[in-house]
Scaffold this active site. Structure first.
Site, PDB file in Angstrom:
ATOM      1  N   SER A  75       0.838  -1.201   0.000  1.00 27.16           N
ATOM      2  CA  SER A  75       0.000   0.000   0.000  1.00 27.16           C
ATOM      3  C   SER A  75       0.868   1.244   0.000  1.00 27.16           C
ATOM      4  CB  SER A  75      -0.977  -0.001   1.181  1.00 27.16           C
ATOM      5  OG  SER A  75      -0.298  -0.171   2.405  1.00 27.16           O
ATOM      6  N   GLU A  76       2.040   1.200   0.673  1.00 25.40           N
ATOM      7  CA  GLU A  76       3.032   2.273   0.579  1.00 25.40           C
ATOM      8  C   GLU A  76       4.444   1.708   0.670  1.00 25.40           C
ATOM      9  OE1 GLU A  76      -0.624   4.391   1.999  1.00 25.40           O
ATOM     10  OE2 GLU A  76       0.568   2.891   3.057  1.00 25.40           O
ATOM     11  N   THR A  77       5.352   2.351  -0.030  1.00 22.21           N
ATOM     12  CA  THR A  77       6.790   2.119   0.081  1.00 22.21           C
ATOM     13  C   THR A  77       7.428   3.482   0.330  1.00 22.21           C
ATOM     14  OG1 THR A  77       6.714   0.243  -1.447  1.00 22.21           O
ATOM     15  CG2 THR A  77       8.862   1.286  -1.108  1.00 22.21           C
ATOM     16  N   HIS A  95       0.961   4.251   8.779  1.00 25.43           N
ATOM     17  CA  HIS A  95       1.826   3.099   9.056  1.00 25.43           C
ATOM     18  C   HIS A  95       3.192   3.241   8.385  1.00 25.43           C
ATOM     19  CE1 HIS A  95       1.026   0.996   5.175  1.00 25.43           C
ATOM     20  NE2 HIS A  95       1.969   0.166   5.536  1.00 25.43           N
TER      21      HIS A  95
END
Length: 274
Positions: free
Chosen positions: A48-50, A79
């Protein structure tokens, strides 16, 4: 051409056990990467995110981070903030102020408190706080098959990712929600459990998937609930059961900021070859 080799970690955030939280990939030493390379790496990891660790530019910051989804860049996300702070510490970072890491991101400076078993960030101010207008609410009800009287309250809770907040009148209705498919609205649903722990259960729907455990959403929701007198000074929220996770978010109101905390565990540490 010689490969560039960068430190790379994958961390489990808001976890209650192994592989129960929300994973984030963290790439260190990202100064050599272009915007296009960061976007391509984030699309490849498909989390979902990097995030990408950089040297700070603002006075008082310990590091700077850029946060990418597979399709866009966010000024802030929850997060990834905790995961990036944990990765920076594991890679040998030492905060200027003991016990507090200061992150620089698109939303400004964000404080992260460190502890023996938990990290917590101070939720940035909301960019939008008004109730949804009729058209915005209609997008939600149509997408999820909700009647207006099933919604107890609604508002924007935008601290970066741009959440619409919906508090459901019937907590059981939370379990029957189904992702409407690609292109739907980004919505966070909140339901009171009637118990002390967790006090709320949460589900987060992005246009393309259901997010397992979402710090930005829980922080925005806690600010919204506090403004309405519906949040004690400390409570927990559960999220992720509908996608096979068991995340726990710990929320604390210190009278000024809402702190969003949880356990963070490194699951992968290695080298990214670019």
């Amino acid at each position: 051409m010689t490969d560039r080799r960068l430190d790379y970690l994958e961390l489990d955030v808001f976890a209650t056990g192994a592989f129960t939280g929300n994973p984030v990939g963290v790439v260190a030493g990202a100064v050599a990467l272009s915007d296009a390379e960061m976007a391509r790496i984030a699309a490849w990891t498909n989390f979902s995110e990097t995030t990408f660790l950089l040297e700070p530019r603002e006075p008082g910051a310990d590091y700077r981070v850029r946060i990418f989804t597979p399709t866009e860049e966010f000024p802030f996300a929850g997060h990834p903030t905790l995961g990036t702070a944990a990765a920076w510490l594991e890679l040998g970072g030492t905060p200027a102020r003991p016990g507090t890491v200061v992150q620089e991101c698109g939303a400004g400076l964000v404080e992260v408190r460190t502890g023996t078993d938990e990290l917590a960030f101070a939720t940035p101010p909301l960019r939008r706080t008004r109730p949804l207008d009729d058209a915005e609410l209609e997008q939600v009800t149509a997408a999820f098959g909700l009647a207006r009287d099933e919604i107890a309250a609604h508002a924007w809770g935008d601290n970066g990712p741009g959440w619409r907040l919906i508090q459901l009148a019937d907590p059981a209705r939370l379990d029957s929600l189904v992702h409407p498919g690609p292109g739907g609205p980004k919505v966070g649903f909140i339901a009171l459990t009637g118990e002390d722990a967790p006090l709320y259960r949460v589900r987060a729907f992005t246009p393309n998937f259901e997010d397992p455990v979402t710090g930005s959403l829980n922080g925005a929701a806690a600010q919204w609930l506090r403004a309405r007198g519906l949040a004690p000074l400390r409570f927990t929220a559960a999220q992720g059961a509908h996608v096979g996770r068991a995340g726990e978010v710990c929320l604390t109101d210190d009278g000024t900021a809402i702190w969003v905390g949880g356990r963070v565990r490194t699951r992968v540490r290695g080298t990214l070859r670019v």
